[in-house]
Design a protein around this motif. Structure first.
Motif, PDB file in Angstrom:
ATOM      1  N   TYR A 122      42.427  45.759  11.464  1.00  0.00           N
ATOM      2  CA  TYR A 122      43.037  44.592  11.918  1.00  0.00           C
ATOM      3  C   TYR A 122      43.522  43.922  10.659  1.00  0.00           C
ATOM      4  O   TYR A 122      44.674  43.276  10.592  1.00  0.00           O
ATOM      5  N   LEU A 123      42.829  43.909   9.479  1.00  0.00           N
ATOM      6  CA  LEU A 123      43.487  43.374   8.229  1.00  0.00           C
ATOM      7  C   LEU A 123      44.872  43.722   7.720  1.00  0.00           C
ATOM      8  O   LEU A 123      45.873  43.144   7.436  1.00  0.00           O
ATOM      9  N   PHE A 124      44.899  45.307   7.879  1.00  0.00           N
ATOM     10  CA  PHE A 124      46.324  45.816   7.365  1.00  0.00           C
ATOM     11  C   PHE A 124      47.270  45.464   8.467  1.00  0.00           C
ATOM     12  O   PHE A 124      48.460  45.138   8.082  1.00  0.00           O
ATOM     13  N   GLY A 139      39.985  40.738  13.356  1.00  0.00           N
ATOM     14  CA  GLY A 139      39.257  41.376  12.561  1.00  0.00           C
ATOM     15  C   GLY A 139      38.000  40.555  11.937  1.00  0.00           C
ATOM     16  O   GLY A 139      36.985  41.121  11.544  1.00  0.00           O
ATOM     17  N   VAL A 140      38.110  39.163  11.947  1.00  0.00           N
ATOM     18  CA  VAL A 140      36.986  38.267  11.326  1.00  0.00           C
ATOM     19  C   VAL A 140      35.813  38.490  12.628  1.00  0.00           C
ATOM     20  O   VAL A 140      34.702  38.429  12.055  1.00  0.00           O
ATOM     21  N   SER A 180      33.163  39.882  10.002  1.00  0.00           N
ATOM     22  CA  SER A 180      32.846  38.254   9.412  1.00  0.00           C
ATOM     23  C   SER A 180      32.649  38.517   7.962  1.00  0.00           C
ATOM     24  O   SER A 180      32.952  37.566   7.009  1.00  0.00           O
ATOM     25  N   GLU A 181      31.883  39.540   7.518  1.00  0.00           N
ATOM     26  CA  GLU A 181      31.425  39.527   5.976  1.00  0.00           C
ATOM     27  C   GLU A 181      32.683  40.222   5.419  1.00  0.00           C
ATOM     28  O   GLU A 181      32.350  40.019   3.948  1.00  0.00           O
ATOM     29  N   GLN A 239      38.505  37.049   5.838  1.00  0.00           N
ATOM     30  CA  GLN A 239      38.362  35.536   5.613  1.00  0.00           C
ATOM     31  C   GLN A 239      39.596  34.866   5.132  1.00  0.00           C
ATOM     32  O   GLN A 239      40.115  33.865   5.591  1.00  0.00           O
ATOM     33  N   PHE A 240      39.797  35.651   3.945  1.00  0.00           N
ATOM     34  CA  PHE A 240      40.714  34.990   3.171  1.00  0.00           C
ATOM     35  C   PHE A 240      42.305  35.125   3.751  1.00  0.00           C
ATOM     36  O   PHE A 240      43.182  33.827   3.640  1.00  0.00           O
ATOM     37  N   ALA A 241      42.588  36.201   4.241  1.00  0.00           N
ATOM     38  CA  ALA A 241      43.832  36.409   4.846  1.00  0.00           C
ATOM     39  C   ALA A 241      44.130  35.437   6.008  1.00  0.00           C
ATOM     40  O   ALA A 241      45.259  34.671   6.174  1.00  0.00           O
ATOM     41  N   LEU A 242      43.050  35.333   6.689  1.00  0.00           N
ATOM     42  CA  LEU A 242      43.309  34.500   7.927  1.00  0.00           C
ATOM     43  C   LEU A 242      43.322  32.929   7.357  1.00  0.00           C
ATOM     44  O   LEU A 242      44.152  32.313   7.846  1.00  0.00           O
ATOM     45  N   GLY A 243      42.641  32.585   6.423  1.00  0.00           N
ATOM     46  CA  GLY A 243      42.811  31.344   5.700  1.00  0.00           C
ATOM     47  C   GLY A 243      44.143  30.870   5.344  1.00  0.00           C
ATOM     48  O   GLY A 243      44.713  29.911   5.553  1.00  0.00           O
ATOM     49  N   GLU A 244      44.751  32.181   4.509  1.00  0.00           N
ATOM     50  CA  GLU A 244      46.196  31.906   4.145  1.00  0.00           C
ATOM     51  C   GLU A 244      47.022  31.806   5.248  1.00  0.00           C
ATOM     52  O   GLU A 244      48.039  30.946   4.985  1.00  0.00           O
ATOM     53  N   VAL A 245      46.951  32.872   6.194  1.00  0.00           N
ATOM     54  CA  VAL A 245      48.022  32.339   7.175  1.00  0.00           C
ATOM     55  C   VAL A 245      47.811  31.138   8.069  1.00  0.00           C
ATOM     56  O   VAL A 245      49.080  30.425   8.411  1.00  0.00           O
TER      57      VAL A 245
END
Length: 112
Positions: free
Chosen positions: A33-35, A56-57, A61-62, A67-73
């Motif tokens: 999901y991250l990729f 993905g989160v 969630s760990e 977490q960072f990528a979702l926060g950024e988008v």
């Protein structure tokens, strides 16, 4: 556009169906999901990246990177309150990484 940028764009485009297929075969594969989400983000589609990054989160969630990528988008598309939650989650998972702190400072400066 430089040849390197064009090549990278092509690679991100190729990564999406493979990451999507990986999530079909293994729905709890958080990194797939991250990729998928990062590929969409780097192709200039941050709003579309939210869906795979959220999933993905949910399953990983760990994972700091999720977490960072979702926060950024979320920050990029103007969903500041929700972005703050995920950037804080990322900061807690890796307090030594300066990127979530930088984005949180940018977010707080924006809301003042």
């Amino acid at each position: 556009q430089s040849p390197g940028a064009a090549a990278a764009k092509g690679w991100f485009g190729e990564a999406i169906p493979h990451a999507w297929r990986a999530t079909e075969l293994k729905p709890n594969h958080a990194r797939a999901y991250l990729f998928w989400g990062l590929s969409l983000k780097y192709l200039g589609e941050p709003a579309a990246a939210v869906v795979p990054l959220r999933k993905g989160v949910e399953v990983g969630s760990e994972v700091f990177d999720l977490q960072f990528a979702l926060g950024e988008v979320l920050l990029e598309i103007g969903q500041d309150r929700e972005a703050e939650t995920y950037l804080e989650n990322a900061r807690r998972r890796d307090p030594n990484d300066p990127r979530p702190i930088r984005d949180l400072e940018r977010l707080h400066a924006k809301t003042k």
